[in-house]
Design a protein around this motif. Structure first.
Motif, PDB file in Angstrom:
ATOM      1  N   LYS A 255       0.834  -1.200   0.000  1.00 16.05           N
ATOM      2  CA  LYS A 255       0.000   0.000   0.000  1.00 16.05           C
ATOM      3  C   LYS A 255       0.870   1.253   0.000  1.00 16.05           C
ATOM      4  N   ALA A 256       1.959   1.233   0.782  1.00 23.58           N
ATOM      5  CA  ALA A 256       2.846   2.394   0.856  1.00 23.58           C
ATOM      6  C   ALA A 256       3.461   2.703  -0.502  1.00 23.58           C
ATOM      7  N   VAL A 257       3.871   1.657  -1.225  1.00 24.46           N
ATOM      8  CA  VAL A 257       4.487   1.860  -2.547  1.00 24.46           C
ATOM      9  C   VAL A 257       3.456   2.391  -3.538  1.00 24.46           C
ATOM     10  N   LEU A 258       2.258   1.812  -3.539  1.00 23.40           N
ATOM     11  CA  LEU A 258       1.232   2.188  -4.506  1.00 23.40           C
ATOM     12  C   LEU A 258       0.720   3.607  -4.288  1.00 23.40           C
ATOM     13  N   THR A 259       0.667   4.043  -3.038  1.00 23.32           N
ATOM     14  CA  THR A 259       0.111   5.368  -2.733  1.00 23.32           C
ATOM     15  C   THR A 259       1.177   6.452  -2.632  1.00 23.32           C
ATOM     16  N   ALA A 260       2.450   6.078  -2.773  1.00 22.18           N
ATOM     17  CA  ALA A 260       3.534   7.065  -2.604  1.00 22.18           C
ATOM     18  C   ALA A 260       3.360   8.308  -3.475  1.00 22.18           C
ATOM     19  N   PRO A 261       3.015   8.185  -4.780  1.00 20.03           N
ATOM     20  CA  PRO A 261       2.895   9.400  -5.604  1.00 20.03           C
ATOM     21  C   PRO A 261       1.765  10.325  -5.183  1.00 20.03           C
ATOM     22  N   LEU A 262       0.819   9.834  -4.394  1.00 25.74           N
ATOM     23  CA  LEU A 262      -0.350  10.624  -4.015  1.00 25.74           C
ATOM     24  C   LEU A 262      -0.161  11.375  -2.707  1.00 25.74           C
ATOM     25  N   ARG A 263       0.925  11.112  -2.018  1.00 25.99           N
ATOM     26  CA  ARG A 263       1.072  11.634  -0.656  1.00 25.99           C
ATOM     27  C   ARG A 263       1.623  13.059  -0.670  1.00 25.99           C
ATOM     28  N   ARG A 264       0.835  13.958  -0.150  1.00 27.63           N
ATOM     29  CA  ARG A 264       1.185  15.371  -0.047  1.00 27.63           C
ATOM     30  C   ARG A 264       0.612  15.890   1.276  1.00 27.63           C
ATOM     31  N   GLY A 265       1.100  17.036   1.697  1.00 32.26           N
ATOM     32  CA  GLY A 265       0.484  17.665   2.858  1.00 32.26           C
ATOM     33  C   GLY A 265       1.507  18.153   3.853  1.00 32.26           C
ATOM     34  N   ASP A 266       1.009  18.843   4.862  1.00 35.75           N
ATOM     35  CA  ASP A 266       1.878  19.411   5.887  1.00 35.75           C
ATOM     36  C   ASP A 266       1.341  19.144   7.281  1.00 35.75           C
ATOM     37  N   ARG A 267       0.529  18.081   7.424  1.00 39.00           N
ATOM     38  CA  ARG A 267       0.005  17.717   8.735  1.00 39.00           C
ATOM     39  C   ARG A 267       0.128  16.216   8.945  1.00 39.00           C
ATOM     40  N   LEU A 268       0.342  15.843  10.202  1.00 42.68           N
ATOM     41  CA  LEU A 268       0.379  14.435  10.569  1.00 42.68           C
ATOM     42  C   LEU A 268      -1.007  13.976  10.997  1.00 42.68           C
ATOM     43  N   PRO A 269      -1.325  12.693  10.816  1.00 42.12           N
ATOM     44  CA  PRO A 269      -2.614  12.191  11.294  1.00 42.12           C
ATOM     45  C   PRO A 269      -2.741  12.358  12.801  1.00 42.12           C
ATOM     46  N   VAL A 270      -3.946  12.659  13.245  1.00 42.69           N
ATOM     47  CA  VAL A 270      -4.243  12.766  14.671  1.00 42.69           C
ATOM     48  C   VAL A 270      -4.750  11.408  15.158  1.00 42.69           C
TER      49      VAL A 270
END
Length: 270
Positions: free
Chosen positions: A10-25
């Motif tokens: 899942k981490a490899v497949l979703t890597a190109p989609l990951r953006r942002g400046d906040r961590l999950p709560v």
């Protein structure tokens, strides 16, 4: 040990989609009973002897699946593969026993600038009998542009003296540690994927390096202590390294060095 293959996929497949400046709560929580066979395998890979007390680094691998779940959540802003482990601090109030049932809580915190990108903490608390007796902060780096001159984390000075031992670290160390830790980041397993991330060969896990160093003087660790390490130069596999440790009035300094004297790891026990 949990099979984390699906989460890494899942981490490899979703890597190109990951953006942002906040961590999950939020946090991940788990109840854990120590598996004697798994503990024996971990001790063998890292160099610990088998005792009634858990190795001080062992709760890290017990909680690792919780960390991976947080870092593969939809809201997590960075690709998991390629994160760099830069520091690790463990605070132990007392040794944990093999027979104790443990409760572990893991959360992400403190996203902030780093001179080479952005860094954040994985915070773990391990309780026994309703009391938190083991705490850990692991700091990870996401490489990239930085808008700050903030100092990199880590120990400023470690006076560990002259080498006290020389260790040969075999080529399969990353694969053996991955089997007991669940950390199957491809940079630790084979040369080809490691090269894709800029390493000439596979590199050892930072937490294997910390565990291997502490195994060398585990029986001399105080029951209540803090152990801080900074991971400096990646340790390519295979390698020959020098280990050094020196006792001081308030604890011990230790280091893992290349044969040319450059530090792979700097550590302190207080």
């Amino acid at each position: 040990m949990h099979d984390l293959s699906a989460l890494y996929a899942k981490a490899v497949l979703t890597a190109p989609l990951r953006r942002g400046d906040r961590l999950p709560v939020g946090e991940q929580v788990s109840e854990v009973d120590v598996d004697a066979d798994h503990l024996a395998d971990y001790a063998r890979v890292c160099g610990f002897g088998l005792r009634d007390e858990l190795p001080i680094t062992y709760p890290h691998v017990l909680s690792f699946p919780l960390s991976v779940r947080l870092m593969t959540a939809r809201e997590f802003p960075f690709p998991l593969v390629g994160l760099v482990h830069v520091t690790n601090v463990i605070h132990r109030e007392r040794p944990l026993l093999v027979t104790e049932r443990l409760t572990q809580r893991v959360r992400l915190a403190n996203l902030r600038p780093h001179p080479k990108g952005r860094q954040f903490d994985v915070v773990t608390e391990t309780s026994a009998g309703g009391e938190v007796v083991w705490r850990e902060i692991s700091t990870y780096l996401r490489r990239g542009p930085s808008t700050s001159d903030a100092a990199a984390p880590g120990l400023e000075e470690v006076d560990a003296g002259e080498p006290t031992a020389t260790w040969r670290v075999p080529a399969d160390t990353g694969r053996r540690y991955a089997a007991v830790s669940g950390d199957r980041n491809p940079i630790h397993l084979r040369a080809l994927p490691a090269k894709a991330f800029g390493f000439p060969r596979a590199i050892a896990h930072g937490m294997w390096s910390k565990a291997r160093c502490l195994a060398a003087f585990a029986e001399r660790l105080p029951d209540r202590c803090a152990v801080e390490v900074a991971f400096r130069k990646p340790l390519p596999l295979p390698s020959t390294v020098d280990f050094t440790v020196r006792a001081h009035h308030d604890g011990r300094d230790f280091a893992l060095l290349s044969r040319s004297g450059k530090p792979h790891l700097l550590g302190a026990v207080r």
